[in-house]
Design a protein around this motif. Structure first.
Motif, PDB file in Angstrom:
ATOM      1  N   LYS A  62       0.830  -1.204   0.000  1.00  0.00           N
ATOM      2  CA  LYS A  62       0.000   0.000   0.000  1.00  0.00           C
ATOM      3  C   LYS A  62       0.863   1.251   0.000  1.00  0.00           C
ATOM      4  CE  LYS A  62      -0.433  -0.114   5.029  1.00  0.00           C
ATOM      5  NZ  LYS A  62      -1.353  -0.080   6.162  1.00  0.00           N
ATOM      6  N   ASP A  64       0.998   4.695   1.979  1.00  0.00           N
ATOM      7  CA  ASP A  64       0.508   5.046   3.312  1.00  0.00           C
ATOM      8  C   ASP A  64       1.042   6.408   3.752  1.00  0.00           C
ATOM      9  OD1 ASP A  64      -0.936   4.499   5.592  1.00  0.00           O
ATOM     10  OD2 ASP A  64       0.517   3.105   6.435  1.00  0.00           O
ATOM     11  N   CYS A  65       0.499   6.915   4.832  1.00  0.00           N
ATOM     12  CA  CYS A  65       0.998   8.099   5.537  1.00  0.00           C
ATOM     13  C   CYS A  65       1.193   9.297   4.620  1.00  0.00           C
ATOM     14  CB  CYS A  65       2.326   7.793   6.243  1.00  0.00           C
ATOM     15  SG  CYS A  65       2.232   6.484   7.445  1.00  0.00           S
ATOM     16  N   THR A  76       4.621   7.198   2.225  1.00  0.00           N
ATOM     17  CA  THR A  76       5.383   5.984   2.494  1.00  0.00           C
ATOM     18  C   THR A  76       4.818   4.853   1.649  1.00  0.00           C
ATOM     19  OG1 THR A  76       5.790   6.697   4.766  1.00  0.00           O
ATOM     20  CG2 THR A  76       6.081   4.359   4.304  1.00  0.00           C
ATOM     21  N   VAL A  78       4.629   0.896   1.506  1.00  0.00           N
ATOM     22  CA  VAL A  78       4.822  -0.286   2.349  1.00  0.00           C
ATOM     23  C   VAL A  78       4.868  -1.497   1.423  1.00  0.00           C
ATOM     24  CG1 VAL A  78       3.914  -1.655   4.270  1.00  0.00           C
ATOM     25  CG2 VAL A  78       3.556   0.825   4.224  1.00  0.00           C
ATOM     26  N   GLU A  84       9.255  -0.206   4.881  1.00  0.00           N
ATOM     27  CA  GLU A  84       8.690   1.105   4.582  1.00  0.00           C
ATOM     28  C   GLU A  84       9.724   1.956   3.860  1.00  0.00           C
ATOM     29  OE1 GLU A  84       7.205   2.820   8.194  1.00  0.00           O
ATOM     30  OE2 GLU A  84       5.569   1.379   8.335  1.00  0.00           O
ATOM     31  N   ASN A  97       2.073  10.221  -5.202  1.00  0.00           N
ATOM     32  CA  ASN A  97       1.381   9.269  -4.336  1.00  0.00           C
ATOM     33  C   ASN A  97       0.062   8.811  -4.948  1.00  0.00           C
ATOM     34  OD1 ASN A  97       0.682  12.044  -3.736  1.00  0.00           O
ATOM     35  ND2 ASN A  97      -0.624  11.254  -2.121  1.00  0.00           N
ATOM     36  N   THR A 101      -0.715   5.040  -6.263  1.00  0.00           N
ATOM     37  CA  THR A 101      -1.866   4.344  -5.684  1.00  0.00           C
ATOM     38  C   THR A 101      -2.793   3.830  -6.777  1.00  0.00           C
ATOM     39  OG1 THR A 101      -1.759   5.698  -3.684  1.00  0.00           O
ATOM     40  CG2 THR A 101      -3.840   4.583  -4.128  1.00  0.00           C
TER      41      THR A 101
END
Length: 138
Positions: A62, A64-65, A76, A78, A84, A97, A101
């Motif tokens: 994924k 993340d953050c 981040t 993962v 990470e 990002n 994604t």
């Protein structure tokens, strides 16, 4: 998963991204990155002459953050082995990002469809099993 050569080499985004180093000082290092339909490739130089690192989408769990502070967006990645990897990029025009994604979701959807088709083909190849399932059904 079988994909055509054209689909594998399709570039979704190309540009600069900063990656936090793994060493003690954790400095941000600028990388030239190319996101394709199946991997994120990172190069130390803009001409892509250095040996690049490839992070396959199949090894990403994924993104993340996601956090915005000032002019940077931090996020981040993962991996499936829970490693990470921290990245940052410049604000709105460079939303890596979101693109990563969406590429990950697209990859996972294509893989799920391929797995379903493979399972369906294997079930249709063995009709004896299907008859046994039908016999158990109420």
């Amino acid at each position: 998963m079988k994909m055509s050569a054209e689909e594998m080499s399709q570039v979704l985004k190309e540009g600069e991204l900063e990656k936090r180093s793994d060493n003690l000082l954790q400095l941000w290092k600028r990388k030239t990155c190319i996101l394709t339909t199946d991997s994120l490739n990172m190069y130390a130089d803009t001409q892509k002459r250095s040996k690049g690192k490839e992070l396959k989408l199949q090894s990403i769990k994924k993104v993340d953050c996601v956090e915005r502070t000032g002019k940077f967006v931090y996020f981040t990645i993962v991996t499936t082995d829970n490693k990470e990897i921290d990245f940052r990029c410049l604000g709105e025009e460079n939303c890596w990002n979101a693109v990563i994604t969406m590429a990950l979701i697209d990859y996972q959807n294509r893989k799920a469809i391929q797995d379903f088709k493979t399972r369906q083909d294997s079930e249709s190849a063995s009709p004896g099993q299907q008859e046994r399932r039908m016999a158990r059904a109420p």
